[in-house]
Design a protein around this motif. Structure first.
Motif, PDB file in Angstrom:
ATOM      1  N   GLN A  35       0.846  -1.185   0.000  1.00 12.64           N
ATOM      2  CA  GLN A  35       0.000   0.000   0.000  1.00 12.64           C
ATOM      3  C   GLN A  35       0.878   1.230   0.000  1.00 12.64           C
ATOM      4  O   GLN A  35       1.919   1.283   0.648  1.00 12.64           O
ATOM      5  CB  GLN A  35      -0.902   0.010   1.244  1.00 12.64           C
ATOM      6  CG  GLN A  35      -1.928  -1.103   1.241  1.00 12.64           C
ATOM      7  CD  GLN A  35      -2.812  -1.042   2.465  1.00 12.64           C
ATOM      8  OE1 GLN A  35      -2.447  -0.502   3.485  1.00 12.64           O
ATOM      9  NE2 GLN A  35      -3.992  -1.600   2.337  1.00 12.64           N
ATOM     10  N   PHE A  36       0.460   2.242  -0.757  1.00 14.33           N
ATOM     11  CA  PHE A  36       1.187   3.503  -0.812  1.00 14.33           C
ATOM     12  C   PHE A  36       0.272   4.592  -0.287  1.00 14.33           C
ATOM     13  O   PHE A  36      -0.792   4.847  -0.831  1.00 14.33           O
ATOM     14  CB  PHE A  36       1.594   3.833  -2.253  1.00 14.33           C
ATOM     15  CG  PHE A  36       2.494   5.026  -2.353  1.00 14.33           C
ATOM     16  CD1 PHE A  36       3.855   4.850  -2.426  1.00 14.33           C
ATOM     17  CD2 PHE A  36       1.973   6.304  -2.357  1.00 14.33           C
ATOM     18  CE1 PHE A  36       4.700   5.944  -2.520  1.00 14.33           C
ATOM     19  CE2 PHE A  36       2.808   7.395  -2.438  1.00 14.33           C
ATOM     20  CZ  PHE A  36       4.169   7.212  -2.533  1.00 14.33           C
ATOM     21  N   GLU A 208       8.663   6.663   6.411  1.00 11.31           N
ATOM     22  CA  GLU A 208       7.421   7.361   6.058  1.00 11.31           C
ATOM     23  C   GLU A 208       7.552   8.001   4.675  1.00 11.31           C
ATOM     24  O   GLU A 208       8.614   8.436   4.263  1.00 11.31           O
ATOM     25  CB  GLU A 208       7.104   8.431   7.102  1.00 11.31           C
ATOM     26  CG  GLU A 208       6.691   7.863   8.455  1.00 11.31           C
ATOM     27  CD  GLU A 208       6.355   8.962   9.449  1.00 11.31           C
ATOM     28  OE1 GLU A 208       6.667  10.147   9.177  1.00 11.31           O
ATOM     29  OE2 GLU A 208       5.767   8.632  10.489  1.00 11.31           O
ATOM     30  N   ILE A 209       6.424   8.062   3.974  1.00 12.92           N
ATOM     31  CA  ILE A 209       6.385   8.646   2.637  1.00 12.92           C
ATOM     32  C   ILE A 209       6.099  10.133   2.754  1.00 12.92           C
ATOM     33  O   ILE A 209       5.000  10.541   3.131  1.00 12.92           O
ATOM     34  CB  ILE A 209       5.297   7.969   1.771  1.00 12.92           C
ATOM     35  CG1 ILE A 209       5.482   6.453   1.775  1.00 12.92           C
ATOM     36  CG2 ILE A 209       5.342   8.535   0.354  1.00 12.92           C
ATOM     37  CD1 ILE A 209       6.841   5.987   1.315  1.00 12.92           C
ATOM     38  N   ALA A 246      20.409   0.218  -4.642  1.00 17.18           N
ATOM     39  CA  ALA A 246      19.217   0.313  -5.494  1.00 17.18           C
ATOM     40  C   ALA A 246      18.282  -0.862  -5.246  1.00 17.18           C
ATOM     41  O   ALA A 246      17.054  -0.690  -5.180  1.00 17.18           O
ATOM     42  CB  ALA A 246      19.636   0.358  -6.962  1.00 17.18           C
ATOM     43  N   GLU A 247      18.836  -2.035  -5.091  1.00 14.06           N
ATOM     44  CA  GLU A 247      18.023  -3.234  -4.913  1.00 14.06           C
ATOM     45  C   GLU A 247      17.226  -3.191  -3.611  1.00 14.06           C
ATOM     46  O   GLU A 247      16.087  -3.641  -3.559  1.00 14.06           O
ATOM     47  CB  GLU A 247      18.922  -4.467  -4.938  1.00 14.06           C
ATOM     48  CG  GLU A 247      18.233  -5.729  -5.407  1.00 14.06           C
ATOM     49  CD  GLU A 247      19.211  -6.627  -6.150  1.00 14.06           C
ATOM     50  OE1 GLU A 247      20.188  -7.062  -5.510  1.00 14.06           O
ATOM     51  OE2 GLU A 247      19.009  -6.850  -7.358  1.00 14.06           O
ATOM     52  N   TYR A 248      17.832  -2.634  -2.564  1.00 18.30           N
ATOM     53  CA  TYR A 248      17.110  -2.518  -1.295  1.00 18.30           C
ATOM     54  C   TYR A 248      15.862  -1.663  -1.482  1.00 18.30           C
ATOM     55  O   TYR A 248      14.782  -1.985  -0.970  1.00 18.30           O
ATOM     56  CB  TYR A 248      18.014  -1.919  -0.219  1.00 18.30           C
ATOM     57  CG  TYR A 248      17.382  -1.946   1.163  1.00 18.30           C
ATOM     58  CD1 TYR A 248      17.669  -2.966   2.058  1.00 18.30           C
ATOM     59  CD2 TYR A 248      16.477  -0.951   1.566  1.00 18.30           C
ATOM     60  CE1 TYR A 248      17.081  -2.998   3.317  1.00 18.30           C
ATOM     61  CE2 TYR A 248      15.887  -0.973   2.809  1.00 18.30           C
ATOM     62  CZ  TYR A 248      16.191  -2.006   3.679  1.00 18.30           C
ATOM     63  OH  TYR A 248      15.590  -2.037   4.920  1.00 18.30           O
ATOM     64  N   VAL A 249      16.001  -0.566  -2.204  1.00 15.51           N
ATOM     65  CA  VAL A 249      14.843   0.305  -2.452  1.00 15.51           C
ATOM     66  C   VAL A 249      13.785  -0.444  -3.259  1.00 15.51           C
ATOM     67  O   VAL A 249      12.587  -0.417  -2.925  1.00 15.51           O
ATOM     68  CB  VAL A 249      15.279   1.585  -3.182  1.00 15.51           C
ATOM     69  CG1 VAL A 249      14.067   2.446  -3.524  1.00 15.51           C
ATOM     70  CG2 VAL A 249      16.275   2.376  -2.344  1.00 15.51           C
ATOM     71  N   LEU A 250      14.211  -1.139  -4.294  1.00 17.68           N
ATOM     72  CA  LEU A 250      13.262  -1.840  -5.156  1.00 17.68           C
ATOM     73  C   LEU A 250      12.569  -2.984  -4.422  1.00 17.68           C
ATOM     74  O   LEU A 250      11.391  -3.262  -4.656  1.00 17.68           O
ATOM     75  CB  LEU A 250      13.987  -2.376  -6.393  1.00 17.68           C
ATOM     76  CG  LEU A 250      14.500  -1.304  -7.361  1.00 17.68           C
ATOM     77  CD1 LEU A 250      15.448  -1.920  -8.381  1.00 17.68           C
ATOM     78  CD2 LEU A 250      13.364  -0.595  -8.060  1.00 17.68           C
ATOM     79  N   SER A 253      10.756  -0.989  -0.526  1.00 20.29           N
ATOM     80  CA  SER A 253       9.970   0.240  -0.412  1.00 20.29           C
ATOM     81  C   SER A 253       8.597   0.067  -1.055  1.00 20.29           C
ATOM     82  O   SER A 253       8.384  -0.827  -1.867  1.00 20.29           O
ATOM     83  CB  SER A 253      10.706   1.397  -1.097  1.00 20.29           C
ATOM     84  OG  SER A 253      10.553   1.336  -2.501  1.00 20.29           O
ATOM     85  N   PRO A 254       7.657   0.951  -0.725  1.00 19.54           N
ATOM     86  CA  PRO A 254       6.322   0.880  -1.325  1.00 19.54           C
ATOM     87  C   PRO A 254       6.186   1.615  -2.651  1.00 19.54           C
ATOM     88  O   PRO A 254       5.111   1.636  -3.234  1.00 19.54           O
ATOM     89  CB  PRO A 254       5.444   1.551  -0.261  1.00 19.54           C
ATOM     90  CG  PRO A 254       6.334   2.571   0.353  1.00 19.54           C
ATOM     91  CD  PRO A 254       7.713   1.949   0.371  1.00 19.54           C
TER      92      PRO A 254
END
Length: 531
Positions: A35-36, A208-209, A246-250, A253-254
């Motif tokens: 969910q975003f 948090e976004i 980069a891979e951690y973010v992909l 992350s949402p």
């Protein structure tokens, strides 16, 4: 192997974006629903965010999305955009010609602005850090300061590392600045190194976004950019760390690629022009005037025409009479144009071609032909043709297609409302792709990420890649995002010849230390080689 992303739009996301299921074929092998939302945090940055951070983050707007500083020096020096001299317009002492031809020197205004903007941001960060901040705020400001130092190190190499208000410091080597940036980002992430199995649970940054503030994913995005260019900066490649960041973010992350079903109302829709789309979807929505909640943007510079000015792409690129197309409050300046070879490199069915460029005969607010009564070719209808006759001194007034990626809105002022992504998921895909390909000496390793972006652009997948074809794909995706100079240097192409540019001096990969700064330094700053 397939990774299925589903976007569920909640709370404020419902206001701006219409979303449906989005599928991307990627290399990872799991399926998950994510969910975003903004988790109750204002996109303008509640505090994780808030008043204590307003001044340092506001400095980010200077030079980021206008005809000065960071954008100008990293864009006009590339092979995709130029500022043509149209008689007496846009000569400006030759500064735009010098950027394009790589003949810039130590008194160049835009180069001086790049230096001043970054140090002004660092100054605000140092002032903020000298006050009472909580742990999260401190971590954000340190990460922001590291990003400003990345701009300085990338542009000038050897700069002063100043970490407290009113202080001075000796000039550091590029390696020392790189090490400082890396250590600051690792420290706020709560890790000693980026690894394939890193644990960020000890970070003072949160997840948090809040697009205008720095969370763990934004900090990793900055680190990924740093490592991707490490060989340029230090002589030592850091491909695996770039891939892992980069891979951690992909993977964690949402954030989602904005593709089919990810849309916003088209604020440039003219009521009487049926060909104007009602909505902007996918790639075009990422950069729209109402992009503040876009699920692809990880961190952006906030722009708003009423209280957060500085983005003026509409003024920079549009012909003066285009004021009548969108009902702008003043006439545009008719400067920045797209180079013909770059424009023609796009496939006709690439959705990014339509999103990125304004091309062809132009019309006014009612859809009638837009006229230039001072036309220099006898044809009064403004027609943005790809061909440009010359860089100077008398370039055609409507020569060259125009920049439209950060799209326009009806009745807007000189300053635009579009937020400017600094870290976004599309770029993170490309960083992972390139880092993996270089680490394994096989450009075909980049195919899953490149083809995911091509699919979003409505294109068939590629069967193979080379360094040159990857750079071409990256250029199409990242147009107008201040990365072209950096990319050309990394790929060894900055000394190449292109339209009206033949200079091949490798010293030009780094800008000169501004002479005004050297003169004021009492001998503590020395000039870069070749200037």
């Amino acid at each position: 192997m397939k990774q299925l992303f589903k976007i569920t739009c909640l709370s404020t996301m419902l206001i701006a974006f219409s979303c449906t299921d989005l599928e991307d074929e990627l290399e990872d092998s799991f399926t998950e629903d994510q969910q975003f939302s903004n988790n109750g945090v204002s996109v303008g940055g509640g505090d994780g965010g808030g008043g204590a951070l307003l001044a340092p983050f506001a400095r980010l707007r200077a030079g980021t999305a206008g005809n000065t500083g960071f954008f100008a020096t990293n864009t006009v020096t590339g092979d995709d955009v130029a500022v043509t001299q149209k008689g007496g317009d846009w000569f400006d002492g030759g500064i735009w010609i010098q950027l394009h031809r790589h003949t810039y020197g130590s008194t160049h205004d835009r180069v001086n602005e790049l230096w001043n903007d970054a140090y002004a941001g660092i100054g605000e960060c140092n002032t903020s850090l000298s006050n009472s901040l909580n742990a999260n705020q401190t971590a954000q400001v340190r990460a922001l300061r590291a990003y400003f130092y990345w701009r300085l190190m990338d542009g000038f190499g050897r700069v002063k590392i100043i970490t407290s208000p009113g202080a001075d410091a000796p000039q550091s080597s590029r390696q020392e600045v790189f090490d400082f940036i890396e250590s600051e980002l690792l420290d706020v992430l709560g890790i000693s190194a980026v690894t394939a199995s890193m644990n960020l649970s000890g970070s003072d940054l949160n997840t948090e976004i809040s697009n205008y503030r720095i969370n763990q994913y934004a900090a990793l995005g900055i680190l990924a950019k740093l490592y991707l260019n490490a060989e340029v900066y230090t002589g030592t490649p850091r491909w695996e760390e770039a891939q892992w960041a980069a891979e951690y973010v992909l993977d964690n992350s949402p954030y989602q690629l904005c593709a089919d079903g990810c849309s916003v109302p088209n604020q440039a829709k003219r009521p009487s022009v049926a060909s104007d789309p009602e909505t902007l979807e996918g790639y075009a929505a990422v950069f729209a005037p109402n992009n503040e909640n876009n699920p692809e943007i990880i961190w952006a510079a906030e722009y708003d025409q009423t209280g957060a000015g500085g983005m003026n792409f509409n003024m920079m690129t549009l012909h003066g009479p285009s004021q009548l197309t969108w009902g702008l409050d003043v006439q545009p300046w008719n400067g920045f144009v797209v180079l013909e070879e770059f424009y023609n490199s796009f496939e006709d069915d690439d959705l990014r071609k339509e999103a990125n460029f304004l091309q062809g005969p132009q019309t006014d607010f009612n859809g009638d032909p837009l006229l230039d009564y001072a036309a220099d070719d006898g044809d009064l209808v403004i027609d943005y043709k790809p061909n440009i006759n010359e860089l100077e001194p008398n370039a055609w007034r409507d020569g060259g297609v125009r920049m439209k990626k950060f799209s326009f809105a009806l009745f807007q002022r000189q300053d635009m409302n579009n937020d400017y992504p600094i870290v976004r998921l599309g770029d993170v895909h490309l960083i992972r792709a390139e880092a993996m390909a270089r680490a394994q000496a096989d450009w075909n390793m980049a195919l899953p990420d490149v083809n995911a972006l091509r699919d979003r652009a409505g294109l068939d997948p590629l069967a193979s890649l080379t360094a040159d074809s990857f750079l071409a794909e990256r250029g199409k995706e990242m147009f107008q995002e201040s990365s072209r100079r950096i990319d050309l240097i990394r790929f060894g192409k900055y000394e190449d010849t292109w339209w009206e540019k033949t200079d091949s001096d490798p010293n030009k990969r780094i800008f000169p230390i501004p002479q005004a700064q050297i003169d004021a330094s009492n001998g503590s700053l020395t000039q870069n080689p070749g200037y």
